[in-house]
Design a protein around this motif. Structure first.
Motif, PDB file in Angstrom:
ATOM      1  N   ASP A  46      -5.312   0.048   0.699  1.00  0.00           N
ATOM      2  CA  ASP A  46      -6.032   1.115   1.388  1.00  0.00           C
ATOM      3  C   ASP A  46      -5.228   2.411   1.387  1.00  0.00           C
ATOM      4  OD1 ASP A  46      -7.929  -0.733   1.973  1.00  0.00           O
ATOM      5  OD2 ASP A  46      -7.264  -1.079   4.027  1.00  0.00           O
ATOM      6  N   ALA A  47      -5.938   3.525   1.385  1.00  0.00           N
ATOM      7  CA  ALA A  47      -5.298   4.818   1.587  1.00  0.00           C
ATOM      8  C   ALA A  47      -5.449   5.119   3.075  1.00  0.00           C
ATOM      9  CB  ALA A  47      -5.983   5.882   0.759  1.00  0.00           C
ATOM     10  N   VAL A  66      -5.867  10.638  -2.940  1.00  0.00           N
ATOM     11  CA  VAL A  66      -6.123   9.202  -2.965  1.00  0.00           C
ATOM     12  C   VAL A  66      -6.387   8.784  -4.413  1.00  0.00           C
ATOM     13  CG1 VAL A  66      -7.124   9.228  -0.632  1.00  0.00           C
ATOM     14  CG2 VAL A  66      -8.624   9.412  -2.614  1.00  0.00           C
ATOM     15  N   GLN A  70     -10.362   3.655  -4.255  1.00  0.00           N
ATOM     16  CA  GLN A  70      -9.543   3.160  -3.153  1.00  0.00           C
ATOM     17  C   GLN A  70     -10.335   3.200  -1.839  1.00  0.00           C
ATOM     18  OE1 GLN A  70      -5.929   5.465  -2.731  1.00  0.00           O
ATOM     19  NE2 GLN A  70      -4.718   3.670  -2.256  1.00  0.00           N
ATOM     20  N   VAL A  72     -10.576   4.189   1.736  1.00  0.00           N
ATOM     21  CA  VAL A  72      -9.893   5.229   2.525  1.00  0.00           C
ATOM     22  C   VAL A  72     -10.148   4.996   4.007  1.00  0.00           C
ATOM     23  CG1 VAL A  72      -9.650   7.705   2.923  1.00  0.00           C
ATOM     24  CG2 VAL A  72     -10.224   6.873   0.628  1.00  0.00           C
ATOM     25  N   LEU A  74      -9.505   6.903   7.261  1.00  0.00           N
ATOM     26  CA  LEU A  74      -9.122   8.231   7.711  1.00  0.00           C
ATOM     27  C   LEU A  74      -9.286   8.365   9.224  1.00  0.00           C
ATOM     28  CD1 LEU A  74      -9.646  11.564   5.992  1.00  0.00           C
ATOM     29  CD2 LEU A  74     -10.494  11.361   8.321  1.00  0.00           C
ATOM     30  N   ALA A 143     -13.224   5.895  -1.955  1.00  0.00           N
ATOM     31  CA  ALA A 143     -12.921   7.138  -2.666  1.00  0.00           C
ATOM     32  C   ALA A 143     -13.890   7.300  -3.829  1.00  0.00           C
ATOM     33  CB  ALA A 143     -11.487   7.123  -3.164  1.00  0.00           C
TER      34      ALA A 143
END
Ligand SMILES: [Cu+2]
Length: 169
Positions: A46-47, A66, A70, A72, A74, A143
């Motif tokens: 994961d980002a 990113v 991926q 994400v 946030l 992403a």
């Protein structure tokens, strides 16, 4: 005491058996591969991104990077104290090629939907809810394709200061 000595002796014999001349070349060969493999799990994992904004109407990040596809995660943090009605912040990630100014103009008229313009729903990749001072909100999304995307806060008057680039590599 005797047992400990025996184990120690056995261990050193094992160590000696594993060692030898080939050991040196082995480390040399695996060194570059090891560097590559430490990057690989990052790309598939994961980002995790945290972006903050306070009462000064500024995001602490102007650029987010990113990797394509991926996941994400946030988090948007409002580090200020002003209430949502006067200093609300959100995070909106726009689709590729969307006119930022035109989007922000339409957002002005979308107070009832937290400044998310319904007529432009298809131009939004992901967005958070609108939060006030001291609040935190989190979203999760995939992403998009490689490219550079704009993000902004659509609260009236904020986007001129509160915007940045979301880069997918
Ligand atoms: Cu804002």
């Amino acid at each position: 005491m005797k047992k400990t000595l025996l184990i120690f002796a056995a261990a050193s014999m094992l160590f000696a058996a594993c060692g030898g001349g080939s050991n040196e070349t082995k480390t040399e060969e695996t060194a570059p591969a090891a560097t590559e493999s430490t990057e690989a799990p990052e790309a598939t994992g994961d980002a995790v991104i945290t972006i903050s904004a306070g009462d000064d109407m500024k995001f602490d990040l102007s650029e987010i990077k990113v990797k394509e596809g991926q996941n994400v995660k946030l988090t948007l943090k409002h580090t200020g104290q002003a209430p949502v009605a006067s200093m609300g912040h959100n995070f909106i990630l726009l689709a590729a090629g969307v006119d930022l100014d035109a989007f922000a103009q339409d957002a002005l008229n979308a107070k009832d939907s937290e400044y998310i313009p319904a007529n432009r729903a298809n131009e939004i990749i992901a967005h958070t809810k609108l939060i006030g001072g001291g609040e935190t909100t989190e979203i999760e999304f995939k992403a998009p394709a490689k490219g550079t995307y704009d993000f902004l806060c659509s609260f009236p008057g904020h986007y001129a200061m509160m915007k940045g680039e979301f880069i997918v590599e």
